[in-house]
Design an enzyme around this catalytic site. Structure first.
Site, short mmCIF file in Angstrom:
data_model
loop_
_atom_site.label_atom_id
_atom_site.label_comp_id
_atom_site.label_asym_id
_atom_site.label_seq_id
_atom_site.Cartn_x
_atom_site.Cartn_y
_atom_site.Cartn_z
N HIS A 37 -4.16 -1.84 -6.28
CA HIS A 37 -3.43 -0.61 -6.55
C HIS A 37 -4.46 0.47 -6.89
O HIS A 37 -5.24 0.30 -7.82
CB HIS A 37 -2.50 -0.80 -7.75
CG HIS A 37 -1.36 -1.73 -7.48
ND1 HIS A 37 -0.51 -2.17 -8.44
CD2 HIS A 37 -0.93 -2.27 -6.32
CE1 HIS A 37 0.40 -2.96 -7.88
NE2 HIS A 37 0.15 -3.05 -6.62
N ASP B 243 0.82 -1.23 0.00
CA ASP B 243 0.00 0.00 0.00
C ASP B 243 0.84 1.27 0.00
O ASP B 243 0.41 2.30 0.52
CB ASP B 243 -0.95 0.05 1.21
CG ASP B 243 -1.81 -1.17 1.35
OD1 ASP B 243 -2.22 -1.70 0.31
OD2 ASP B 243 -2.06 -1.60 2.49
P1 GDP Z 1 -0.34 0.31 -3.83
O1 GDP Z 1 -0.96 -1.02 -3.63
O2 GDP Z 1 1.08 0.37 -3.43
O3 GDP Z 1 -0.57 0.84 -5.21
O4 GDP Z 1 -1.07 1.32 -2.83
P2 GDP Z 1 -2.64 1.48 -2.56
O5 GDP Z 1 -3.31 1.94 -3.77
O6 GDP Z 1 -3.17 0.27 -1.88
O7 GDP Z 1 -2.62 2.62 -1.45
C1 GDP Z 1 -2.05 3.86 -1.67
C2 GDP Z 1 -3.07 4.92 -1.30
O8 GDP Z 1 -2.44 6.19 -1.26
C3 GDP Z 1 -4.18 5.05 -2.31
O9 GDP Z 1 -5.38 5.38 -1.63
C4 GDP Z 1 -3.72 6.22 -3.20
O10 GDP Z 1 -4.80 6.89 -3.83
C5 GDP Z 1 -3.06 7.09 -2.18
N1 GDP Z 1 -1.99 7.95 -2.64
C6 GDP Z 1 -0.94 7.63 -3.45
N2 GDP Z 1 -0.07 8.66 -3.50
C7 GDP Z 1 -0.60 9.64 -2.71
C8 GDP Z 1 -0.14 10.93 -2.31
O11 GDP Z 1 0.93 11.38 -2.67
N3 GDP Z 1 -0.95 11.63 -1.46
C9 GDP Z 1 -2.13 11.15 -1.00
N4 GDP Z 1 -2.85 11.91 -0.16
N5 GDP Z 1 -2.59 9.93 -1.34
C10 GDP Z 1 -1.82 9.19 -2.17
#
Ligand code: GDP
Length: 426
Positions: free
Chosen positions: A41, A13
């Site tokens: 993701h 995440d």
């Molecule tokens: P992944 O599995 O590594 O792709 O991560 P996830 O999607 O499960 O979780 C990452 C969360 O952080 C998601 O809700 C994204 O929309 C959010 N996100 C990613 N980058 C940023 C950021 O720079 N700022 C904020 N506020 N949210 C972010």
């Protein structure tokens, strides 16, 4: 030509989907190399907000061929639902290729996963119950079913019979389940489902080999994070396939020496879903605050909706995560989330039984570890509209540069909001 692995430095995440979606604009291939539909993701772009589970994060670009490699656990129904969801949201049909060597995740795997977690009760591992551990166990036991098998009727019967034989005792005597699908029912289900993906199935290793020869840009997209690796991570609170960049060459079918860059993604604070040791975990009101203000809708799992555990940035875990990933650089996400804080603690070491440690210990010791914090001054201003590194408040730059020093890896990108455009180069 470049082959870039985008992988997690922590517990998953970290924001890999956003970084992959951003980098995919210059790629011709985006490849998933491990895991299944057990994690998601999150991607926010002009088509809306999506949680991709099995589909690679390049599906929003017409220039990208999206590849599901042989290392992935393919739940065909879940994959078809994801494709359908893109269609419903008016995303143009993506270019998709699925390895004929990838194996299929069956309903029986999910059934066993659920039954095992229920049996474990309080000691459960926090599995998403989507069948991943039984699936990879079957691969190791050599009773799994490759997609190519589904197209060969005689072989399929042989394979399914063998698989079911190995399960019957366990199902009946360990889980008390006697009503399971028969060999014929499983064969029928597989032959029906596979029609939906038949046009995508091919030899993806050959496809990527040709792509390398033609000097294409390839992204290798990891699921979860370094600390969930079964060998190097917080065993047994790990996943059942390797989320390390080193495994990308195996699970995708690309020579190890072809990988030119490894981008480890980490949040500016820590989050963790499921059970296991989590040294910087915040409880009480501070934890509630961070959970509520983190990510784009608060810190809740993209696949499961489970509340994520939250904590301050753990430099010990992240340095280790970057090292085992072999990170050449870091993408730091969610910096904006910390914007209103006066002080920001960062864990620079652990104390275990009175001894100070700056290396990442085994799970047994992690349960005993207490974090040693350094307090960094916050910047207390909105950075979500800022256009370049130089424009960041100096306290934010100090925070970034201190993390860079602690994790011993250069930070290349800083993400300061969930949208595709909220990212800057350092
Ligand atoms: P992944 O599995 O590594 O792709 O991560 P996830 O999607 O499960 O979780 C990452 C969360 O952080 C998601 O809700 C994204 O929309 C959010 N996100 C990613 N980058 C940023 C950021 O720079 N700022 C904020 N506020 N949210 C972010």
């Amino acid at each position: 030509m470049s082959v870039v692995a985008i992988v997690g430095a922590n517990w998953g995440d970290e924001g890999k989907g956003k970084i992959t979606d951003y980098l995919a604009k210059d790629a011709q291939f985006v490849v998933r190399f491990q895991g299944g539909n057990n994690a998601g993701h999150t991607i926010i772009n002009q088509f809306g907000k999506f949680a991709l589970h099995l589909l690679p994060s390049g599906v929003f670009y017409p220039n990208v061929t999206n590849v599901i490699g042989p290392g992935v656990a393919v739940n065909i129904r879940a994959l078809l639902q994801e494709l359908d969801n893109l269609k419903r949201n008016k995303v143009p049909e993506p270019h998709l290729r699925i390895s004929h060597r990838a194996q299929v995740l069956l309903p029986i795997h999910a059934l066993m996963d659920q039954a095992e977690e229920e049996l474990l009760g309080q000691n459960q591992f926090g599995s998403t119950r989507s069948g991943i551990a039984p699936f990879y166990s079957d691969k190791a036991l050599k009773v799994g079913i490759q997609i190519a098998d589904v197209f060969a009727p005689n072989r399929l019967r042989e394979r399914v019979t063998r698989l079911i034989e190995t399960k019957e005792v366990l199902l009946k005597h360990r889980y008390g389940i006697s009503d399971v699908m028969s060999v014929d029912e499983i064969m029928e289900l597989l032959r029906g489902d596979v029609q939906g993906i038949a046009s995508y199935v091919c030899d993806t290793s050959q496809l990527l080999h040709d792509a390398l020869k033609n000097r294409k840009n390839i992204l290798l997209e990891g699921q979860l994070g370094a600390l969930r690796d079964p060998d190097q991570g917080i065993f047994p609170f790990v996943t059942s396939s390797s989320p390390l960049a080193g495994f990308a060459s195996v699970g995708a079918g690309i020579p190890p020496h072809a990988i030119t860059r490894i981008v480890a993604v980490t949040k500016a604070y820590s989050t963790c879903v499921g059970a296991g040791p989590f040294v910087t975990e915040l409880m009480g009101t501070q934890g509630e605050w961070l959970r509520k203000h983190g990510a784009d809708i608060g810190e809740y799992g993209a696949t499961t909706g489970r509340p994520r555990r939250v904590g301050w940035f753990d430099a010990v875990a992240t340095r280790y995560g970057c090292r085992i990933q072999g990170a050449t650089e870091v993408a730091l996400t969610n910096l904006d989330v910390l914007s209103s804080l006066q002080d920001i603690p960062v864990a620079t070491g652990y104390k275990i039984h009175g001894k100070v440690l700056d290396t990442f210990p085994t799970t047994a010791d992690l349960f005993e570890a207490e974090p040693i914090f350094e307090i960094m001054p916050g910047w207390q201003s909105d950075i979500s509209q800022i256009s370049g590194y130089d424009k960041l408040p100096s306290a934010a730059k100090n925070y970034i540069e201190r993390l860079e020093e602690l994790v011993e890896t250069p930070i290349s990108w800083i993400s300061y909001g969930p949208r595709r455009d909220q990212i800057m180069k350092k």
